[in-house]
Motif scaffolding. Structure first.
Motif, PDB file in Angstrom:
ATOM      1  N   ASP A 124      -0.105  -4.200   3.931  1.00 31.14           N
ATOM      2  CA  ASP A 124      -1.446  -4.006   3.375  1.00 31.14           C
ATOM      3  C   ASP A 124      -1.357  -4.215   1.882  1.00 31.14           C
ATOM      4  OD1 ASP A 124      -2.354  -3.045   5.941  1.00 31.14           O
ATOM      5  OD2 ASP A 124      -1.252  -1.219   5.479  1.00 31.14           O
ATOM      6  N   PHE A 149      12.660   8.705   1.471  1.00 28.92           N
ATOM      7  CA  PHE A 149      13.533   8.751   2.648  1.00 28.92           C
ATOM      8  C   PHE A 149      14.217   7.408   2.886  1.00 28.92           C
ATOM      9  CE2 PHE A 149      10.760  12.310   3.037  1.00 28.92           C
ATOM     10  CZ  PHE A 149      11.525  13.290   3.632  1.00 28.92           C
ATOM     11  N   PRO A 201      -3.311  -3.908  -1.366  1.00 23.15           N
ATOM     12  CA  PRO A 201      -4.516  -3.435  -2.045  1.00 23.15           C
ATOM     13  C   PRO A 201      -4.585  -3.958  -3.476  1.00 23.15           C
ATOM     14  CG  PRO A 201      -2.870  -1.708  -2.056  1.00 23.15           C
ATOM     15  CD  PRO A 201      -2.229  -2.922  -1.431  1.00 23.15           C
ATOM     16  N   ASP A 239       2.233   9.270  -1.116  1.00 24.66           N
ATOM     17  CA  ASP A 239       2.931   9.198   0.177  1.00 24.66           C
ATOM     18  C   ASP A 239       4.422   9.196  -0.135  1.00 24.66           C
ATOM     19  OD1 ASP A 239       4.208   8.492   2.507  1.00 24.66           O
ATOM     20  OD2 ASP A 239       3.083   6.641   2.844  1.00 24.66           O
ATOM     21  N   PRO A 240       5.104  10.334   0.083  1.00 26.26           N
ATOM     22  CA  PRO A 240       6.514  10.432  -0.324  1.00 26.26           C
ATOM     23  C   PRO A 240       7.496   9.703   0.592  1.00 26.26           C
ATOM     24  CG  PRO A 240       5.716  12.550   0.511  1.00 26.26           C
ATOM     25  CD  PRO A 240       4.573  11.594   0.616  1.00 26.26           C
ATOM     26  N   SER A 241       7.021   8.959   1.592  1.00 27.86           N
ATOM     27  CA  SER A 241       7.934   8.355   2.588  1.00 27.86           C
ATOM     28  C   SER A 241       9.109   7.600   1.970  1.00 27.86           C
ATOM     29  CB  SER A 241       7.168   7.369   3.488  1.00 27.86           C
ATOM     30  OG  SER A 241       6.082   7.983   4.106  1.00 27.86           O
ATOM     31  N   LEU A 242       8.855   6.870   0.886  1.00 28.40           N
ATOM     32  CA  LEU A 242       9.899   5.951   0.429  1.00 28.40           C
ATOM     33  C   LEU A 242      11.128   6.648  -0.143  1.00 28.40           C
ATOM     34  CD1 LEU A 242       8.138   2.768  -0.918  1.00 28.40           C
ATOM     35  CD2 LEU A 242       8.581   3.535   1.393  1.00 28.40           C
ATOM     36  N   LEU A 282       2.952   1.497  -3.462  1.00 28.85           N
ATOM     37  CA  LEU A 282       2.144   1.956  -4.592  1.00 28.85           C
ATOM     38  C   LEU A 282       1.763   3.428  -4.425  1.00 28.85           C
ATOM     39  CD1 LEU A 282      -0.025  -1.242  -5.149  1.00 28.85           C
ATOM     40  CD2 LEU A 282       1.862  -0.404  -6.564  1.00 28.85           C
ATOM     41  N   ASN A 283       1.523   3.858  -3.170  1.00 28.60           N
ATOM     42  CA  ASN A 283       1.207   5.271  -2.958  1.00 28.60           C
ATOM     43  C   ASN A 283       2.398   6.171  -3.260  1.00 28.60           C
ATOM     44  OD1 ASN A 283      -1.442   4.955  -2.328  1.00 28.60           O
ATOM     45  ND2 ASN A 283      -1.171   5.077  -0.114  1.00 28.60           N
ATOM     46  N   PHE A 284       3.607   5.655  -3.043  1.00 28.99           N
ATOM     47  CA  PHE A 284       4.794   6.454  -3.368  1.00 28.99           C
ATOM     48  C   PHE A 284       4.815   6.800  -4.863  1.00 28.99           C
ATOM     49  CE2 PHE A 284       9.215   6.547  -4.941  1.00 28.99           C
ATOM     50  CZ  PHE A 284       9.609   7.726  -4.337  1.00 28.99           C
ATOM     51  N   PHE A 285       4.368   5.852  -5.674  1.00 32.86           N
ATOM     52  CA  PHE A 285       4.394   6.067  -7.125  1.00 32.86           C
ATOM     53  C   PHE A 285       3.124   6.742  -7.641  1.00 32.86           C
ATOM     54  CE2 PHE A 285       7.603   2.708  -6.680  1.00 32.86           C
ATOM     55  CZ  PHE A 285       8.611   3.249  -7.455  1.00 32.86           C
ATOM     56  N   ASP A 286       2.136   6.906  -6.767  1.00 35.55           N
ATOM     57  CA  ASP A 286       0.848   7.453  -7.209  1.00 35.55           C
ATOM     58  C   ASP A 286       0.816   8.964  -6.989  1.00 35.55           C
ATOM     59  OD1 ASP A 286      -1.702   7.693  -8.117  1.00 35.55           O
ATOM     60  OD2 ASP A 286      -2.648   6.585  -6.471  1.00 35.55           O
ATOM     61  N   ALA A 300       0.847  -1.196   0.000  1.00 37.00           N
ATOM     62  CA  ALA A 300       0.000   0.000   0.000  1.00 37.00           C
ATOM     63  C   ALA A 300       0.886   1.252   0.000  1.00 37.00           C
ATOM     64  CB  ALA A 300      -0.921  -0.010   1.214  1.00 37.00           C
ATOM     65  N   LYS A 301       1.951   1.213   0.784  1.00 39.05           N
ATOM     66  CA  LYS A 301       2.854   2.362   0.901  1.00 39.05           C
ATOM     67  C   LYS A 301       3.698   2.528  -0.364  1.00 39.05           C
ATOM     68  CE  LYS A 301       5.271   4.327   4.804  1.00 39.05           C
ATOM     69  NZ  LYS A 301       4.356   5.472   4.987  1.00 39.05           N
ATOM     70  N   THR A 342      -0.393  11.353  -8.661  1.00 35.14           N
ATOM     71  CA  THR A 342      -1.630  12.076  -8.952  1.00 35.14           C
ATOM     72  C   THR A 342      -2.798  11.568  -8.103  1.00 35.14           C
ATOM     73  OG1 THR A 342      -2.157  10.528 -10.725  1.00 35.14           O
ATOM     74  CG2 THR A 342      -0.933  12.491 -11.349  1.00 35.14           C
ATOM     75  N   GLY A 343      -2.515  10.660  -7.159  1.00 36.10           N
ATOM     76  CA  GLY A 343      -3.579  10.118  -6.322  1.00 36.10           C
ATOM     77  C   GLY A 343      -3.228  10.268  -4.852  1.00 36.10           C
ATOM     78  N   THR A 344      -3.230   9.144  -4.123  1.00 36.64           N
ATOM     79  CA  THR A 344      -2.948   9.164  -2.682  1.00 36.64           C
ATOM     80  C   THR A 344      -1.439   9.114  -2.436  1.00 36.64           C
ATOM     81  OG1 THR A 344      -3.279   6.770  -2.758  1.00 36.64           O
ATOM     82  CG2 THR A 344      -5.117   8.089  -1.969  1.00 36.64           C
TER      83      THR A 344
END
Lengths: 149, 143
Positions: free
Chosen positions: B78, A44, B80, A39-42, A29-33, A26-27, A35-37
């Motif tokens: 998680d 770091f 998805p 999450d820049p954590s990765l 995929l969000n790093f690469f998304d 989840a984290k 234009t969506g949700t």
């Protein structure tokens, strides 16, 4: 000694991956998304790992040899070829579909989650398939140009 | 699905990944690449190369268990993603990393830290293709 060192190194890597979020699709995929949700954590994770490795490698590779082996074994290839770039592009497609990369998935096996085992099983199948293809390709190349392989 | 922004935790985890990478070079003189370690356990070029890789793999798998022992919680995983997509993605990753001789750890960390031209090109390529894939899957196909 080599095995104890290897186990502890794997453990440090596994703890680092688990803490970092790389084992969590989840984290990832969000790093690469963007234009969506997002999450820049990765970034770091990459930053922390690169700073430590960049400095650490410079100190370690100054030594004549590693502590438990006779010599350092570093990749020597320098050519940017189709296998490297095509393979990397494919890897990214798979990573974007599944959200796991090999370094994230292997430690995640320790959580016992069935999804991780499914991913790793498919990963192994892909590795075997590619090994087979490469062996065929190499055999064909060496038949075409005897002695070149 | 939203995830929390965790810069310090992620940087700490990244530093540990870096530490393991440096320690493997210091002790065995080897590159810390997940692809190489996994392939080397399954299809070793020499039998002596299999045992240390297997020990690393066991260490990696112990990571989440140590986190559970220390914090009382398994690390978050998680997913998805549907099972067919996980299998498809896994297979494509396996083919890709084998042709590329490395993945996020081998090229993205070890190779980039050595300023290897091949690793910089590989990392740029897979970061872009992963981003494009996530965009297509989430915003074009809407899976």
């Amino acid at each position: 000694m080599r095995l104890v060192a290897s186990y502890l190194i794997g453990l440090i890597f596994g703890v680092g991956i688990s803490i970092s979020g790389m084992a969590n699709p989840a984290k990832v995929l969000n790093f690469f998304d963007l234009t969506g949700t997002w999450d820049p954590s990765l970034i770091f994770v990459m930053g922390g790992a690169l700073i430590v490795t960049f400095i650490g490698y410079r100190l370690v590779l100054r030594k004549p040899a590693p502590l438990l082996e006779e010599r350092f074994q570093l990749p020597t290839a320098t050519r940017l070829d189709a296998r490297l770039l095509g393979g990397s592009a494919l890897f990214g497609i798979g990573w974007g579909i599944a959200g796991f990369c090999p370094g994230g998935a292997l430690p995640a096996l320790g959580t016992g989650r069935i999804e991780v085992f499914a991913f790793v099983a498919a990963l192994l199948l892909g590795i075997f398939a590619a090994r087979g293809l490469m062996a065929l390709d190499n055999a064909r190349a060496s038949r075409a140009a005897p002695g070149a392989q | 699905m939203e995830t929390a922004f965790t810069p310090w935790q992620s940087m700490g985890g990244g530093a540990l990944i870096g530490l393991a990478t440096v320690l493997l070079m210091l002790t065995l003189g080897r590159i810390m690449g997940a692809t190489g370690i996994l392939s080397g356990v399954l299809l070793p070029s020499a039998p002596s190369d299999r045992t240390w890789r297997l020990a690393i793999l066991l260490g990696m798998v112990s990571g989440p268990v140590v986190i559970l022992a220390l914090t009382g919680q398994m690390p978050d995983v998680d997913v998805p993603v549907s099972l067919p997509m996980l299998l498809l993605g896994g297979f494509i990753v396996g083919v890709g990393v084998t042709f590329a001789s490395g993945c996020t750890s081998g090229h993205g960390i070890c190779g980039m830290a050595r300023l290897s031209r091949r690793s910089i090109a590989a990392t740029a390529t897979f970061m872009i293709s992963t981003g494009l894939t996530v965009f297509v899957v989430r915003h074009v196909l809407g899976v």
